[in-house]
Design a protein around this motif. Structure first.
Motif, short mmCIF file in Angstrom:
data_model
loop_
_atom_site.label_atom_id
_atom_site.label_comp_id
_atom_site.label_asym_id
_atom_site.label_seq_id
_atom_site.Cartn_x
_atom_site.Cartn_y
_atom_site.Cartn_z
N SER A 40 -36.24 16.75 -120.66
CA SER A 40 -37.46 17.22 -119.99
C SER A 40 -37.92 16.23 -118.93
O SER A 40 -38.40 16.63 -117.86
CB SER A 40 -38.57 17.46 -121.02
OG SER A 40 -38.17 18.41 -121.98
N ARG A 41 -37.76 14.93 -119.22
CA ARG A 41 -38.07 13.92 -118.21
C ARG A 41 -37.16 14.07 -117.00
O ARG A 41 -37.60 13.90 -115.84
CB ARG A 41 -37.91 12.52 -118.80
CG ARG A 41 -39.08 12.03 -119.64
CD ARG A 41 -38.86 10.60 -120.11
NE ARG A 41 -38.61 9.68 -118.99
CZ ARG A 41 -38.27 8.41 -119.15
NH1 ARG A 41 -38.14 7.90 -120.37
NH2 ARG A 41 -38.05 7.65 -118.10
N ALA A 45 -38.29 14.70 -113.17
CA ALA A 45 -37.82 13.86 -112.06
C ALA A 45 -37.04 14.69 -111.05
O ALA A 45 -37.10 14.45 -109.84
CB ALA A 45 -36.95 12.72 -112.60
N GLY A 46 -36.30 15.68 -111.54
CA GLY A 46 -35.53 16.55 -110.66
C GLY A 46 -36.41 17.35 -109.72
O GLY A 46 -36.01 17.64 -108.57
N ILE A 47 -37.61 17.71 -110.17
CA ILE A 47 -38.54 18.44 -109.30
C ILE A 47 -38.90 17.59 -108.09
O ILE A 47 -38.92 18.07 -106.95
CB ILE A 47 -39.79 18.85 -110.10
CG1 ILE A 47 -39.43 19.95 -111.11
CG2 ILE A 47 -40.90 19.34 -109.17
CD1 ILE A 47 -40.54 20.30 -112.05
N ASN A 48 -39.19 16.32 -108.33
CA ASN A 48 -39.53 15.42 -107.21
C ASN A 48 -38.35 15.28 -106.25
O ASN A 48 -38.53 15.25 -105.03
CB ASN A 48 -39.94 14.06 -107.76
CG ASN A 48 -41.24 14.10 -108.53
OD1 ASN A 48 -42.12 14.91 -108.23
ND2 ASN A 48 -41.36 13.27 -109.55
N LEU A 49 -37.14 15.18 -106.81
CA LEU A 49 -35.96 15.08 -105.95
C LEU A 49 -35.74 16.37 -105.16
O LEU A 49 -35.38 16.34 -103.98
CB LEU A 49 -34.72 14.77 -106.80
CG LEU A 49 -34.71 13.43 -107.54
CD1 LEU A 49 -33.48 13.33 -108.43
CD2 LEU A 49 -34.74 12.28 -106.54
N LYS A 90 -46.23 22.86 -107.42
CA LYS A 90 -47.11 22.37 -108.48
C LYS A 90 -46.59 22.86 -109.83
O LYS A 90 -47.01 23.90 -110.35
CB LYS A 90 -48.54 22.85 -108.24
CG LYS A 90 -49.18 22.26 -106.98
CD LYS A 90 -50.62 22.71 -106.83
CE LYS A 90 -51.25 22.10 -105.58
NZ LYS A 90 -52.67 22.53 -105.41
N ILE A 91 -45.66 22.11 -110.38
CA ILE A 91 -45.02 22.47 -111.64
C ILE A 91 -45.35 21.43 -112.69
O ILE A 91 -45.20 20.23 -112.44
CB ILE A 91 -43.49 22.57 -111.50
CG1 ILE A 91 -43.11 23.55 -110.37
CG2 ILE A 91 -42.85 22.99 -112.81
CD1 ILE A 91 -43.50 24.97 -110.65
N GLU A 92 -45.83 21.88 -113.85
CA GLU A 92 -46.11 20.98 -114.95
C GLU A 92 -45.07 21.18 -116.05
O GLU A 92 -44.82 22.30 -116.47
CB GLU A 92 -47.51 21.23 -115.52
CG GLU A 92 -48.64 20.85 -114.56
CD GLU A 92 -50.00 20.99 -115.21
OE1 GLU A 92 -50.09 20.77 -116.44
OE2 GLU A 92 -50.95 21.34 -114.51
N ILE A 93 -44.49 20.10 -116.52
CA ILE A 93 -43.54 20.15 -117.63
C ILE A 93 -44.28 19.71 -118.89
O ILE A 93 -44.59 18.52 -119.07
CB ILE A 93 -42.33 19.23 -117.37
CG1 ILE A 93 -41.65 19.61 -116.05
CG2 ILE A 93 -41.34 19.32 -118.52
CD1 ILE A 93 -41.09 21.01 -116.02
#
Length: 358
Positions: A40-41, A45-49, A90-93
């Motif tokens: 999940s981390r 992090a993949g979203i930011n990339l 704007k995605i929350e995990i």
């Protein structure tokens, strides 16, 4: 003749697999939870990339530092790309899970494997920091022949399957089954009908259906109501069950009267976010209504029951001069008018001309 699915390239890509789920008990659930935490981390992090436009190979190398298994890292980045595409920036995990893509070349799946036994399914999850973690999954006996065939095909390098381990309440495993294989095991033979076409309009509190013949003449209309699901505090799962039950009842009725084609909106052509209104109750209905989920169920259920399914472009079927004209001339409410126009869109497709189902 086998039932067919007609739609846009985007839509057809969404219906390559059917997901089946089962409860799973792991020998060391703590290790599985640890993997899920880091997976999940990696997605986060993949979203930011992804927002920075980092290429896949470079992103996988970066995510490998978080979860050191390339197949998890690659799947995490692909999920991040999908989340951005569907939900913006704007995605929350909030939850933890593990996912691993499938591939024919990898004997089904590299990270999450299964083996069918007499009354349950053995599951193995790859631990990036150690040995495989073993568990027992329970899907129900009706799925065991299907899973045995998928295991055999995967072993021959003929099919792959995606897999997810989730932890919403208790550990669950979700396997992506190729649609053709699922239908082979669970579809029923439908009697040949009269070539009638049924258009569906899916809504938060009702399901509208209009049946037409090949000349576009209206045969019948139906509305299946479930208004209680929009009340404040109504259980989400109970609301989902009522909607699915209404859809099942509609399909049973259509089979009895000789419908061969069912037509839904191709929601995968609709871009952008949900449109909210000034009405608080209306906004509540919109936010709680998983329309694509209901559509997916409707398509799979229709194919199982032997209907030919058409996903039609919904543009102009809700707000247009043509829509207003139909309401005025035929005295339809806006949802029945939409269902009628969707049926007509289905009639316009080449798949109907000169073809009879089954």
């Amino acid at each position: 003749m086998r039932s067919e699915l007609t739609g846009s390239k985007e839509a057809l890509g969404k219906f390559q697999f059917v997901t089946i789920s089962g409860r799973v008990e792991f020998e060391d659930v703590g290790r599985v939870v640890k993997i899920a935490h880091y997976y999940s981390r990696a997605v986060k992090a993949g979203i930011n990339l992804a927002l920075k436009g980092v290429p896949l190979n470079d992103a996988v190398k970066e995510l490998y530092r978080i979860i050191p298994y390339a197949f998890y890292a690659e799947t995490a980045y692909k999920q991040a790309l999908a989340l951005i595409k569907n939900g913006g920036n704007k995605i929350e995990i909030r939850r933890r899970w593990i996912a691993c893509k499938g591939s024919k070349a990898d004997r089904g799946n590299r990270g999450i494997k299964f083996h069918v036994l007499e009354d349950h399914v053995e599951v193995k999850v790859k631990d990036p920091w150690g040995r495989w973690i073993v568990g027992r999954a329970y899907f129900g006996r009706k799925y065991l022949p299907l899973l045995r065939e998928l295991e055999e095909l995967a072993g021959k390098g003929e099919e792959g399957y995606g897999a997810v381990i989730s932890f919403k309440e208790k550990p669950m495993i979700h396997l992506q089954i190729p649609l053709w294989l699922y239908l082979k095991h669970f579809s029923v033979k439908k009697p040949i009908g009269y070539g009638l076409i049924a258009g569906f309009d899916l809504n938060s509190d009702r399901l509208n259906v209009v049946v037409i013949d090949r000349d576009g003449r209206i045969v019948t209309t139906r509305t299946y109501w479930y208004p209680e699901v929009t009340r404040p505090g109504f259980p989400r799962e109970k609301g989902k069950a009522l909607r699915l039950n209404a859809l099942s009842n509609a399909l049973k009725f259509l089979s009895r009267i000789g419908v061969d084609y069912v037509v839904f909106e191709d929601l995968f052509l609709v871009k952008g976010r949900r449109r909210f209104t000034k009405s608080k109750s209306g906004n509540r209905r919109i936010s709680r209504f998983a329309k694509r989920q209901l559509l997916t169920h409707g398509v799979i259920k229709s194919l199982r029951l032997g209907f030919n399914v058409i996903l039609a472009n919904p543009k102009g079927t809700t707000n247009s001069k043509e829509h207003e004209k139909v309401m005025k001339e035929r005295g339809f409410d806006r949802h029945t008018a939409s269902a009628y126009l969707i049926a007509l869109r289905g009639l316009e497709t080449n798949s109907i001309k000169g073809v009879r189902s089954n």
